[in-house]
Design an enzyme around this catalytic site. Structure first.
Site, PDB file in Angstrom:
ATOM      1  N   ARG A 182      -2.825  -3.532  -3.369  1.00  0.00           N
ATOM      2  CA  ARG A 182      -3.634  -4.100  -2.298  1.00  0.00           C
ATOM      3  C   ARG A 182      -4.818  -3.196  -1.969  1.00  0.00           C
ATOM      4  O   ARG A 182      -5.953  -3.477  -2.311  1.00  0.00           O
ATOM      5  CB  ARG A 182      -2.742  -4.341  -1.058  1.00  0.00           C
ATOM      6  N   ASP A 183      -4.566  -2.082  -1.345  1.00  0.00           N
ATOM      7  CA  ASP A 183      -5.642  -1.178  -0.947  1.00  0.00           C
ATOM      8  C   ASP A 183      -6.363  -0.609  -2.170  1.00  0.00           C
ATOM      9  O   ASP A 183      -7.559  -0.352  -2.129  1.00  0.00           O
ATOM     10  CB  ASP A 183      -5.063  -0.046  -0.091  1.00  0.00           C
ATOM     11  N   HIS A 201      -1.027   7.342   6.164  1.00  0.00           N
ATOM     12  CA  HIS A 201      -1.853   6.712   5.121  1.00  0.00           C
ATOM     13  C   HIS A 201      -3.084   7.592   4.918  1.00  0.00           C
ATOM     14  O   HIS A 201      -3.873   7.776   5.853  1.00  0.00           O
ATOM     15  CB  HIS A 201      -2.248   5.305   5.580  1.00  0.00           C
ATOM     16  N   HIS A 211      -6.471   9.054   2.487  1.00  0.00           N
ATOM     17  CA  HIS A 211      -7.448   8.981   1.396  1.00  0.00           C
ATOM     18  C   HIS A 211      -7.898  10.406   1.078  1.00  0.00           C
ATOM     19  O   HIS A 211      -7.947  11.271   1.956  1.00  0.00           O
ATOM     20  CB  HIS A 211      -8.641   8.113   1.807  1.00  0.00           C
ATOM     21  N   CYS A 237     -12.238   1.234   0.895  1.00  0.00           N
ATOM     22  CA  CYS A 237     -12.257   0.168   1.897  1.00  0.00           C
ATOM     23  C   CYS A 237     -13.624  -0.520   1.847  1.00  0.00           C
ATOM     24  O   CYS A 237     -14.652   0.142   1.922  1.00  0.00           O
ATOM     25  CB  CYS A 237     -12.009   0.751   3.288  1.00  0.00           C
ATOM     26  N   ASN A 265      -7.087   6.472  -2.345  1.00  0.00           N
ATOM     27  CA  ASN A 265      -5.930   6.985  -1.619  1.00  0.00           C
ATOM     28  C   ASN A 265      -5.376   8.204  -2.336  1.00  0.00           C
ATOM     29  O   ASN A 265      -5.704   8.477  -3.488  1.00  0.00           O
ATOM     30  CB  ASN A 265      -4.829   5.927  -1.579  1.00  0.00           C
TER      31      ASN A 265
END
Length: 307
Positions: A13-14, A205, A207, A238, A247
Site C-alpha cells: 500500500r504505502d 511508522h 520513513h 506519500c 519507509n
C-alpha cells in the site's frame, strides 16, 4: 512486554501508492504470497481511496480475494473517510487504518479537510467501526514534522493521540511521514503516552529520508513498543508529502530487532525473493542495507552469517 515484535508490512500500500509505474493486481498478489512465505503475518495491502487521486490503489477490491489466506494472517485496509471505511468493511477487512495529520495544511492536501474536520471524520469512522466489530488503528501523520509547516510541537501528536483513544480507537500509530524526526523526539512524544496508555497500543511508522529510521525504531523499542510498520525493499513515499522517501526497509527492521533479541518470525533470507519481485515490478533499485551486506559477502564467496 514480551520478546515478540510485530512488523506490519505496508509495502503493497504505502510502498506502491507513490510509484510512477502501476503494478498489476496479479503481481501484487504474488508479492503478498512471497511476504507470507517469508513469515510476514501482518500486512496492509490496500487503501480504499479515490482512484483518481491514487490510481495505484484502484484495484483494492480486486486484490483482496487474491491475498493469501490462513490462520494467523492479519490484514488492514487504509481508509480516508467514511465511504472508504464502508468499502473496506464490506470487503471483509477486520481492521482499518485511519489517517489524521497534525496540521491543517497536511490534512487539506491529504484529505481535503481541516485538522478539526479530519479529527471529526476519524471519530465518526471509529464509532461506525465499533458498531460493526471492526478494529481501528489511527495514524497520527506528520507527528514529527509537517511537509508544509515544518516541525510540530511535541504536545500536538500527544493531544491528537489522546483524542483518538478517547474516541475509541483500538491502536494509534505515531508516523514520521516525511522522515524528519530524530530519536530524542521519539522519546519526548511517546514516553508520556506509553505511561498513560501502555506500549502495546502503539505502532511506529517510519520513513528513512534522513537515515535515522533505524535509530528511531530502536528508541521506540527501548520504550517498550513492539509494533512497527515497514516496507519491503524500502519502498514508500506519500503523494501529498513532498520530499518523503521510502519507509524503513522491512529486511533492515527485521535484522535490527532480531539481532537485539526480539522475535519477529520473519526470515531475512526469504525476504530477498519479495525484494527482487518488487524491484522488477517497479523498475527501480530496492533493498535495505542488510541485503547489500549479504550480497557483498556472497561476492567474496562467503555465506552471510546474520546472527
Amino acid at each position: 512486554m514480551s520478546d515478540q515484535a510485530i512488523i506490519n508490512e505496508v509495502g503493497l500500500r504505502d510502498g506502491l501508492q507513490n510509484q510512477p509505474i502501476t503494478v498489476d493486481t496479479d503481481t501484487k498478489a504474488r508479492l503478498a504470497e512471497l511476504l507470507v512465505e517469508a513469515g510476514m503475518r501482518y500486512l496492509e495491502p490496500v487503501s480504499f481511496v479515490s482512484p483518481k487521486a491514487i490510481p495505484q490503489m484502484a484495484d483494492a477490491a480486486a486484490l483482496t480475494p487474491l491475498l493469501p489466506q490462513g490462520k494467523g494472517l492479519h490484514y488492514t485496509a487504509l481508509v480516508p473517510n467514511l465511504k472508504g471505511y464502508q468499502l473496506a468493511r464490506d470487503a471483509g477487512y477486520p481492521t482499518v487504518a485511519l489517517v489524521l495529520s497534525t496540521t491543517d495544511s497536511f490534512n487539506e492536501r491529504n484529505l481535503r479537510m481541516s485538522l478539526e474536520q479530519a479529527a471529526q471524520s476519524c471519530e465518526a469512522i471509529i464509532a461506525a467501526a465499533k458498531e460493526d466489530g471492526v478494529a481501528t488503528r489511527t495514524y497520527i501523520s506528520g507527528a514529527f514534522a509537517c511537509p508544509y509547516d515544518g516541525t510540530v510541537p511535541v504536545s500536538l501528536p500527544q493531544q491528537l493521540t489522546e483524542r483518538m483513544f478517547a474516541a475509541g480507537s483500538d491502536e494509534v500509530a505515531i508516523a514520521d511521514t516525511i522522515g524528519a524526526g530524530n530519536p530524542q523526539q521519539m522519546k519526548d512524544i511517546m514516553a508520556p503516552l506509553i505511561r498513560e496508555f501502555g506500549a502495546d497500543r502503539f505502532y511506529v511508522h517510519l520513513h528513512d529520508t534522513r537515515g535515522l529510521a533505524a535509530a528511531m525504531a530502536w528508541a521506540a523499542a527501548d520504550l517498550g513498543v513492539r509494533r512497527f510498520d515497514a516496507s519491503i525493499g524500502g519502498l514508500g513515499g506519500c503523494p501529498f508529502a513532498p520530499g518523503a522517501t521510502g519507509n524503513m526497509a522491512t529486511e533492515d527492521l527485521v535484522y535490527l530487532l532480531e539481532s537485539a533479541g526480539l522475535d519477529t518470525g520473519i526470515d531475512v533470507e526469504k525476504l530477498r525473493a519479495a525484494v527482487a519481485l518488487a524491484q522488477q515490478a517497479t523498475q527501480r533499485p530496492l533493498g535495505g542495507r542488510i541485503l547489500s551486506w549479504m550480497e557483498s559477502q556472497e561476492k567474496q564467496g562467503k555465506t552471510p552469517c546474520l546472527w
